[in-house]
Scaffold this active site. Sequence first.
Site, PDB file in Angstrom:
ATOM      1  N   HIS A 716       1.006  -1.699   0.010  1.00  0.00           N
ATOM      2  CA  HIS A 716       0.358   0.034   0.190  1.00  0.00           C
ATOM      3  C   HIS A 716       1.224   1.635  -0.237  1.00  0.00           C
ATOM      4  O   HIS A 716       1.869   1.438   0.662  1.00  0.00           O
ATOM      5  CB  HIS A 716      -0.889   0.167   1.370  1.00  0.00           C
ATOM      6  CG  HIS A 716       0.485   0.329   2.578  1.00  0.00           C
ATOM      7  ND1 HIS A 716       0.566  -1.431   3.258  1.00  0.00           N
ATOM      8  CD2 HIS A 716       0.606   1.150   3.508  1.00  0.00           C
ATOM      9  CE1 HIS A 716       1.276  -0.931   4.084  1.00  0.00           C
ATOM     10  NE2 HIS A 716       0.895   0.803   4.525  1.00  0.00           N
ATOM     11  N   HIS A 768       4.753  -0.187  -0.480  1.00  0.00           N
ATOM     12  CA  HIS A 768       5.405  -0.516   0.835  1.00  0.00           C
ATOM     13  C   HIS A 768       4.761  -2.096   1.387  1.00  0.00           C
ATOM     14  O   HIS A 768       3.162  -1.914   0.767  1.00  0.00           O
ATOM     15  CB  HIS A 768       6.528  -0.179   2.025  1.00  0.00           C
ATOM     16  CG  HIS A 768       5.406   0.882   2.617  1.00  0.00           C
ATOM     17  ND1 HIS A 768       4.884   1.741   2.321  1.00  0.00           N
ATOM     18  CD2 HIS A 768       4.714   0.776   3.840  1.00  0.00           C
ATOM     19  CE1 HIS A 768       3.664   2.747   3.480  1.00  0.00           C
ATOM     20  NE2 HIS A 768       3.838   1.546   3.733  1.00  0.00           N
ATOM     21  N   ARG A 778       5.118  -8.185  17.365  1.00  0.00           N
ATOM     22  CA  ARG A 778       5.035  -7.196  17.567  1.00  0.00           C
ATOM     23  C   ARG A 778       4.207  -5.725  17.562  1.00  0.00           C
ATOM     24  O   ARG A 778       3.094  -5.537  17.361  1.00  0.00           O
ATOM     25  CB  ARG A 778       5.583  -6.930  15.346  1.00  0.00           C
ATOM     26  CG  ARG A 778       6.507  -6.218  15.024  1.00  0.00           C
ATOM     27  CD  ARG A 778       6.812  -6.059  13.698  1.00  0.00           C
ATOM     28  NE  ARG A 778       7.293  -5.056  13.365  1.00  0.00           N
ATOM     29  CZ  ARG A 778       7.339  -4.650  12.206  1.00  0.00           C
ATOM     30  NH1 ARG A 778       6.763  -5.120  10.708  1.00  0.00           N
ATOM     31  NH2 ARG A 778       7.661  -3.480  11.535  1.00  0.00           N
TER      32      ARG A 778
END
Length: 787
Positions: A716, A768, A778
């Site tokens: 995106h 990316h 995370r």
Amino acid sequence: MGRCAGRLSLLLLALVLRPWTPCLGAGSEKLSSIPTGQYCRRPPSRQARSGRRFIHAPPHARGSPDKLLVITVATKESDGFHRFMNSAKYFNYTVKVLGQGEEWRGGDGINSIGGGQKVRLMKEVMEHYANQEDLVILFTECFDVIFAGGPEEVLKKFQKINHKVVFAADGILWPDKRLADKYPIVHIGKRYLNSGGFIGYAPYVNRIVQQWNLQDNDDDQLFYTKIYIDPVKREAINITLDHKCKIFQALNGAIDEVVLKFENGKARAKNVFYETLPVAINGNGPTKIVLNYFGNYVPNAWTQESGCTLCDLDVIDLSEVDVYPNVTVGVFIEQPTPFLPRFLDLLLTLDYPKDALKLFVHNREVYHEKDIKAFFDKAKHEISSIKIVGPEENLSQAEARNMGMDFCRQDEKCNYYFSVDADVVLTNPRTLKILIEQNRKIIAPLVTRHGKLWSNFWGALSPDGYYARSEDYVDIVQGNRVGVWNVPYTASVYLIKGETLRSEMSERNYFVRDKLDPDMALCRNAREMTLQREKDSPTPETFQMLSPPKGVFMYISNRHEFGRLLSTANYNTSHYNNDLWQIFENPVDWKEMYINRDYSKIFTENLVEQPCPDVFWFPIFSEKACDELVEEMEHYGQWSGGKHHDSRISGGYENVPTDDIHMKQIGLENVWLHFIREFIAPVTLKVFAGYYTKGYALLNFVVKYSPERQRSLRPHHDASTFTINIALNNVGEDFQGGGCKFLRYNCSIESPRKGWSFMHPGRLTHLHEGLPVKNGTRYIAVSFIDP
């Protein structure tokens, strides 16, 4: 027989009043060639022709400092007394102190008349000097007086006045206002007598004091006043007042007249009304704080050229002692306070032997009990004696502070009491040593609020005893004048000698007085106590403040950087990690706590990496910032689930959703935007030269990746001019996998560092994706800046 006795008395009086003068030619000012003891009749002066008759001084007395004797009365020694003696020593005055070791019986000094004991002592001592015609006597108070000039100046001014006795003059009549009409009319200058200072030839001073036949607690000023307002006695003894304050300056009622003057490397107090430089400055009545201000400079304590000349006198060198003094540290947590664990840890970093320390801790807040417990578990291994008083005791601030002070007072081995409030950030580990070495009864280190003039001392007081700004306050706070300053009020952090607590400050209720705050009560109680009678001239505004000095001066030192004060007024404890919100109230502390220590190296050492084209990588957050932000989000717990439908954003639909919580949801939006402007914007300018960010972002959020919820994010573009992406935990420890891939450049970053941020363009060039997390969780913080 009665007629003969009367004629004899008149004859003797006439002989005494005959105007004699040294053998000088008319108008001559040369004294050195005049033989001792030679006198001759002088042609009648203008004063004599007009009816005033007086006796001229012998030549010895003119301008010879060894013919001037200063006499004062001090039954006890105080800081004020020592200041007076130091000023006298500076100018080489000869001083005789009366009453030492005697009990003071001259009155309570608060609401009554008194002081006769001083006249009685003068009467006794003047019998020894009664026949010394060439001796000039200068009587002065000592607790609230400083000399600003030397003996030569005094004698020169005294002789110019051309009277045998000169009393200080005052604009306020005390103690009997009904006597006002009996005073001689004065067209220019002060009209009323002040007995706090007078100068005269010994025989004439003796004639005055020998008339004393009253009690020690009768009023000295009333006694001298009645002699002065009696025309016969005034003329016979040849008394006048120092109407224009050439020698004596009484500050009460004259504060607006007197200013500090620096000239030729010296400091003087100048009376700007009469354009005179008084020699003896008397802080009578409620003006002792003003005198303390002058005493910080006069006679030569501080000048612009030489700085503080007294700072290194009578100091202690701890490097030469075998055993360090024992110190009781009183710690006071009286309200919810940001960064408290850091404050407690700093106490353990003080550069002082821990076996010489005892701790008294008062914690009033249940909110901080976990912090106190954690601190105690660490401190008990270093400090053997720790007393903790918690909120369950329900003590007031005053009660707790009295208890802490008493903890030292009752311990004969306690040499110093060091009181520290939780809003004090001591960044100088040598603070305690520095204060002890300065060797003052009460001394505080200067601490201020960052970027403000707010500090832990006042340079002056208003008439009702509250804050007033002194002329030098700003210069002291900003370090333009550096030294050790006698001030009327200190708070938050201060050191008191144990022997002072057991002597001058032996009362055990120091933090209570009227309706004052505890620190104000302490300072006022330390300043004020009845020692011996002074000449007060009360006014309705100042009557409650009138009392003689206790003799305990309070000092503030700005000779070193000691630390700063926290702002606690708007501390909100409704969050999980409340210190995260302190970026506005306490920006320096927020930065120290939450910004990466290597952040400054971005600019000094070019600590910016570029792992992919136009993708910049740099340190931004501390470990603590990362941990607390994650904790805050998990405590809130309302993760979005990575759904397309999202009511939090405009339009309600997210094309590339993440499992996240917005900063706005936890009330951190304003803090985060300020963080971007303060810490991200400078980096942006460095790496994207010529681009000035507005520091504005609509979407600021923390993303949570885990195999169970959302493993990755499809390719995106971001709705931003540029994006920051801050890693909040450690790859390899907290999770496996993850990272970011920039497809255009086929460049991946698979090992993000905790607390480091990516910065990359958002639109057009930097498509990316989020690489999948294999296990663990995370966390990243993301902002789309300048959308």
